[in-house]
Design a protein around this motif. Structure first.
Motif, PDB file in Angstrom:
ATOM      1  N   CYS A 133     -33.256  49.674 -69.331  1.00 50.51           N
ATOM      2  CA  CYS A 133     -31.916  49.192 -69.714  1.00 50.51           C
ATOM      3  C   CYS A 133     -31.081  50.410 -70.095  1.00 50.51           C
ATOM      4  O   CYS A 133     -31.613  51.481 -70.377  1.00 50.51           O
ATOM      5  CB  CYS A 133     -31.987  48.277 -70.942  1.00 50.51           C
ATOM      6  SG  CYS A 133     -32.834  46.716 -70.670  1.00 50.51           S
ATOM      7  N   LYS A 165     -33.763  42.932 -71.403  1.00 51.71           N
ATOM      8  CA  LYS A 165     -32.382  43.098 -71.890  1.00 51.71           C
ATOM      9  C   LYS A 165     -32.171  42.298 -73.180  1.00 51.71           C
ATOM     10  O   LYS A 165     -31.492  42.770 -74.104  1.00 51.71           O
ATOM     11  CB  LYS A 165     -31.390  42.677 -70.796  1.00 51.71           C
ATOM     12  CG  LYS A 165     -29.956  42.987 -71.161  1.00 51.71           C
ATOM     13  CD  LYS A 165     -29.037  43.048 -69.956  1.00 51.71           C
ATOM     14  CE  LYS A 165     -29.117  41.835 -69.058  1.00 51.71           C
ATOM     15  NZ  LYS A 165     -28.129  41.901 -67.968  1.00 51.71           N
ATOM     16  N   LEU A 169     -30.794  43.787 -76.608  1.00 48.73           N
ATOM     17  CA  LEU A 169     -29.630  43.190 -77.288  1.00 48.73           C
ATOM     18  C   LEU A 169     -29.992  42.886 -78.746  1.00 48.73           C
ATOM     19  O   LEU A 169     -29.206  43.175 -79.668  1.00 48.73           O
ATOM     20  CB  LEU A 169     -29.188  41.911 -76.565  1.00 48.73           C
ATOM     21  CG  LEU A 169     -28.445  42.132 -75.235  1.00 48.73           C
ATOM     22  CD1 LEU A 169     -28.450  40.848 -74.390  1.00 48.73           C
ATOM     23  CD2 LEU A 169     -26.998  42.566 -75.468  1.00 48.73           C
ATOM     24  N   ASP A 182     -24.077  41.731 -73.335  1.00 44.22           N
ATOM     25  CA  ASP A 182     -24.712  41.827 -72.024  1.00 44.22           C
ATOM     26  C   ASP A 182     -23.636  42.233 -71.027  1.00 44.22           C
ATOM     27  O   ASP A 182     -22.704  41.472 -70.748  1.00 44.22           O
ATOM     28  CB  ASP A 182     -25.322  40.464 -71.658  1.00 44.22           C
ATOM     29  CG  ASP A 182     -26.069  40.508 -70.331  1.00 44.22           C
ATOM     30  OD1 ASP A 182     -25.905  41.483 -69.571  1.00 44.22           O
ATOM     31  OD2 ASP A 182     -26.807  39.540 -70.063  1.00 44.22           O
TER      32      ASP A 182
END
Ligand SMILES: NC(=O)c1ccc[n+]([C@@H]2O[C@H](COP(=O)([O-])OP(=O)(O)OC[C@H]3O[C@@H](n4cnc5c(N)ncnc54)[C@H](OP(=O)(O)O)[C@@H]3O)[C@@H](O)[C@H]2O)c1
Length: 216
Positions: A133, A165, A169, A182
């Motif tokens: 990521c 992801k 986050l 995102d």
């Protein structure tokens, strides 16, 4: 969550370590283990003097990879190839690139590699099964390090694996004052990476410091 920071002795690595180590187990990595210990001791002193808990240790870059679930690559763009070729064991781990390729000419310029972005280049250098990521690209190290000042920034997160992801986050959102968004697949990273030279140009031409972004 165990978070390793390759190049964790640098500006962004030390800053992110200070912000994450009160919530997560942070491993600061370096080419020089003694330097990693010094950064880890400094991080512990800064965080605990504010009355916060802190779990941090200093090790080699390889141990920062081996001991962690998430590995942040806090390395200047020009050193990423030799650094990654000297490390192994990324398979199955979440790897985070905060790397912004840019140059200072008369103004700051985004200088991506032929792959399109630092993140897309890094993807070619990691083994299959690595969950890559990009995140932390747009917050200045000085802001991470100013521990007594509240943060108010947005961090876009890009990645192709939805579960990885989501973990990144959550990691970003664990830092008070930071919102995580995102931003889409890893292919979007170029749009995030090129924000930093823009922010530096805005800071320079408007006599501002450590300009960041927020989405409202
Ligand atoms: N600084 C910021 O405000 C900021 C903000 C957002 C994103 N970023 C991105 O974060 C990354 C790191 O930035 P930074 O400002 O923290 O960089 P930095 O302080 O210049 O360097 C970070 C670390 O990289 C390692 N390093 C230096 N030369 C190396 C070499 N030849 N080979 C391998 N490792 C080497 C060093 O660790 P050891 O000597 O301990 O091995 C150093 O402490 C960059 O890609 C940058 O674009 C920075």
């Amino acid at each position: 969550m165990k978070v390793g920071i390759v190049g964790g002795t640098g500006d962004i690595g030390e800053g992110i370590a200070m912000r994450l180590s009160s919530k997560h187990d942070v491993v600061i990595g370096s080419r020089d283990e003694e330097k990693a210990h010094e950064s880890s001791d400094a991080c512990y002193a800064r965080v605990t003097e504010l009355g916060l808990p802190c779990i941090v240790s200093g090790h080699s870059n390889q141990e920062a990879v081996d001991r962690s679930d998430i590995v942040i690559l806090a390395i200047p763009f020009r050193h990423i190839k030799p650094t990654l070729s000297s490390l192994h064991g990324f398979e199955g781990k979440i790897v985070v690139s905060p790397i912004n390729p840019m140059e200072k000419r008369d103004f700051f310029v985004y200088t991506p590699p032929p792959e399109g972005s630092a993140a897309l280049l890094v993807r070619t250098m990691l083994p299959p099964g690595t969950l890559l990521c990009s995140a932390f690209n747009t917050v200045a190290a000085n802001k991470w390090k100013a521990l007594s000042e509240p943060l108010d920034f947005a961090v876009p997160v890009c990645g192709d694996d939805p579960a990885a992801k989501a973990v990144v986050l959550d990691l970003v959102r664990s830092i008070p004052g930071v919102s995580a968004y995102d931003a889409g697949p890893l292919a979007v990273s170029s749009m995030v990476e090129c924000l930093t030279p823009l922010l530096l140009n805005i800071a320079r031409f408007n006599r501002m410091r450590d300009v960041g972004i927020q989405f409202r």
